[in-house]
Design an enzyme around this catalytic site. Structure first.
Site, PDB file in Angstrom:
ATOM      1  N   TRP A 101       0.831  -1.207   0.000  1.00 39.00           N
ATOM      2  CA  TRP A 101       0.000   0.000   0.000  1.00 39.00           C
ATOM      3  C   TRP A 101       0.862   1.252   0.000  1.00 39.00           C
ATOM      4  CZ3 TRP A 101      -3.952  -1.718  -2.001  1.00 39.00           C
ATOM      5  CH2 TRP A 101      -4.630  -2.842  -1.539  1.00 39.00           C
ATOM      6  N   ASP A 171      -1.455   6.669   6.368  1.00 32.77           N
ATOM      7  CA  ASP A 171      -2.554   5.779   5.987  1.00 32.77           C
ATOM      8  C   ASP A 171      -2.793   4.840   7.168  1.00 32.77           C
ATOM      9  OD1 ASP A 171      -4.178   3.741   5.027  1.00 32.77           O
ATOM     10  OD2 ASP A 171      -2.915   3.260   3.293  1.00 32.77           O
ATOM     11  N   LYS A 195     -11.928  -1.694   6.931  1.00 29.74           N
ATOM     12  CA  LYS A 195     -11.114  -2.618   7.711  1.00 29.74           C
ATOM     13  C   LYS A 195     -11.616  -2.666   9.156  1.00 29.74           C
ATOM     14  CE  LYS A 195      -8.776  -2.996   3.991  1.00 29.74           C
ATOM     15  NZ  LYS A 195      -7.572  -2.359   3.516  1.00 29.74           N
TER      16      LYS A 195
HETATM   17  C1  LIG Z   1      -7.005  -1.956   2.215  1.00 28.73           C
HETATM   18  C2  LIG Z   1      -5.972  -0.931   2.276  1.00 28.73           C
HETATM   19  C3  LIG Z   1      -5.810   0.018   1.256  1.00 28.73           C
HETATM   20  C4  LIG Z   1      -6.642   0.016  -0.001  1.00 28.73           C
HETATM   21  O1  LIG Z   1      -7.921   0.446   0.280  1.00 28.73           O
HETATM   22  P1  LIG Z   1      -9.015   0.726  -0.849  1.00 28.73           P
HETATM   23  O2  LIG Z   1     -10.155   1.263  -0.052  1.00 28.73           O
HETATM   24  O3  LIG Z   1      -9.306  -0.578  -1.517  1.00 28.73           O
HETATM   25  O4  LIG Z   1      -8.455   1.718  -1.793  1.00 28.73           O
HETATM   26  C5  LIG Z   1      -4.832   0.981   1.425  1.00 28.73           C
HETATM   27  N1  LIG Z   1      -4.078   1.029   2.531  1.00 28.73           N
HETATM   28  C6  LIG Z   1      -4.203   0.127   3.519  1.00 28.73           C
HETATM   29  C7  LIG Z   1      -3.326   0.221   4.725  1.00 28.73           C
HETATM   30  C8  LIG Z   1      -5.152  -0.882   3.423  1.00 28.73           C
HETATM   31  O5  LIG Z   1      -5.277  -1.775   4.417  1.00 28.73           O
END
Ligand SMILES: *Cc1c(COP(=O)(O)O)cnc(C)c1O
Length: 360
Positions: A101, A171, A195
């Site tokens: 990511w 993030d 998540k």
């Molecule tokens: C799942 C995830 C993403 C991607 O998320 P989307 O909503 O599918 O764009 C990005 N960063 C992290 C840390 C993730 O767990």
């Protein structure tokens, strides 16, 4: 009704009482005669829902007044672009690459300017967090970017990097609301909610007000300017209204449970049960260095692809689902977010013990 133990990395398990409450309100939301799904986002009823959601999140995270809370769409992926478009004034930023990511965000930023890799843990399949105490951060960098909890690899920053005074962008998709954090240490905190908070389709951005620019990079679409959404209190266009409503219920659930301190304690207890077993098992092994282990995502392997497949199959049949590791890593991964009860982890470990005994 039969609910499984859902170890999915995302979309993931939600608190059962939240789902039940939403079910009870499905046909007639509190006397409105309609579902929240069918309601105008400009209605008074909906306005109360989104305002309360924001206030509850502010309470739970202790978000200072000089930070805006935005409910947006496009997932974490759209933020990979929105962040440079809004923040890369000098067209230069530093990225710490600790997994897929972070790498995707890093590559996206290269479209808009010079993205510098400050550190990486690619050399050991992202199984650790690099030393971030003295990174090659230069004065002309607009921000330093991290992925705080690496969902796929199961690592987590235990201390934030030394950004040498630069704005930290994080993030937190897979560790959102899993423990208390000091919001003031960040310029931007963002995450997709699927998540640990709610249904896919909502991404929350918490941004220090002075970082919201009047002018973005040339060509930035209106919808991708933080200012557009900040000025409109996340109601510039139709927001992901139902998703925000569910997020709001989860914020209230966290409040009722005792807040982020309690979440952290629960998460530490749950993770310990699993990690202690992995450390003592002769069959299963964790893949992350102990000091950087995530409380949320726990990858593990048997060392044999055949046994991994057998384990996943038997676990699924026994009601422990979505334990297959990410397609790029293999093995297994148990995601044990806020809503996973301790009992789910205890039962999983009991099942793993039994599997180990049967497959000596
Ligand atoms: C799942 C995830 C993403 C991607 O998320 P989307 O909503 O599918 O764009 C990005 N960063 C992290 C840390 C993730 O767990």
């Amino acid at each position: 009704m039969s609910r499984v133990y859902n170890f999915s990395a995302g979309p993931a398990v939600l608190p059962e009482e939240v789902l039940q409450e939403a079910a009870d309100e499905m046909l007639d939301y509190r006397g409105s005669g309609m579902s929240v799904m069918e309601m105008s986002h400009r209605s008074k009823t909906y306005d109360t829902i989104i305002k309360e959601a924001e206030q509850d999140l502010r309470d739970v995270m202790n978000i200072p007044d000089n930070y805006k809370v935005l409910f947006l769409q496009g997932g974490a992926h759209l933020q990979f672009a929105m962040i440079p478009m809004n923040l890369m004034k000098n067209r230069k930023a530093g990225y710490i690459v600790t997994g897929q990511w972070a790498k995707k965000a890093f590559n996206e930023a290269k479209i808009y300017g010079e993205a510098v890799e400050l550190a990486s843990s690619a050399d050991k399949t992202f199984s650790y967090i690099p030393d971030c105490s003295d990174l090659p951060i230069t004065d002309d960098m607009d921000y330093v970017y991290i992925c705080e909890n690496n969902t796929i690899y199961g690592t987590k920053y235990k201390t934030l990097p030394n950004t040498k005074g630069k704005v930290l962008v994080s993030d937190v998709s897979s560790c959102f609301l899993s423990e208390p954090i000091d919001v003031t240490k960040y310029g931007v905190i963002y995450g997709g909610v699927q998540k640990n908070i709610g249904p896919a389709g909502v991404v929350i951005v918490i941004i220090r007000e002075d970082l919201i620019p009047e002018e973005c990079l040339p060509g930035t679409p209106t919808m991708m300017k933080y200012k557009t959404h900040a000025d409109a209190d996340s109601l510039y266009n139709t927001p992901p209204a139902y998703g925000i409503y569910i997020c709001g219920k989860v914020f209230k659930w966290i409040k009722k449970m005792g807040g982020l301190e309690v979440m952290q304690k629960r998460n530490q207890e749950k993770a310990k049960i699993l990690y202690d077993f992995l450390d003592s098992s002769e069959l299963f092994k964790g893949t992350v260095v102990p000091e950087d282990r995530s409380l949320m995502n726990v990858p593990f392997v048997t060392g044999s692809e055949e046994l991994d497949a057998k384990f996943i199959k038997e676990a699924t049949a026994a009601g422990f689902v979505s334990l297959k590791g990410h397609r790029t890593v293999g093995g297994m991964r148990a995601s044990i977010y806020n809503a996973m009860p301790k009992e789910g982890v205890e039962k999983l470990v009991a099942f793993m013990k039994e599997f180990e005994a049967n497959n000596k």
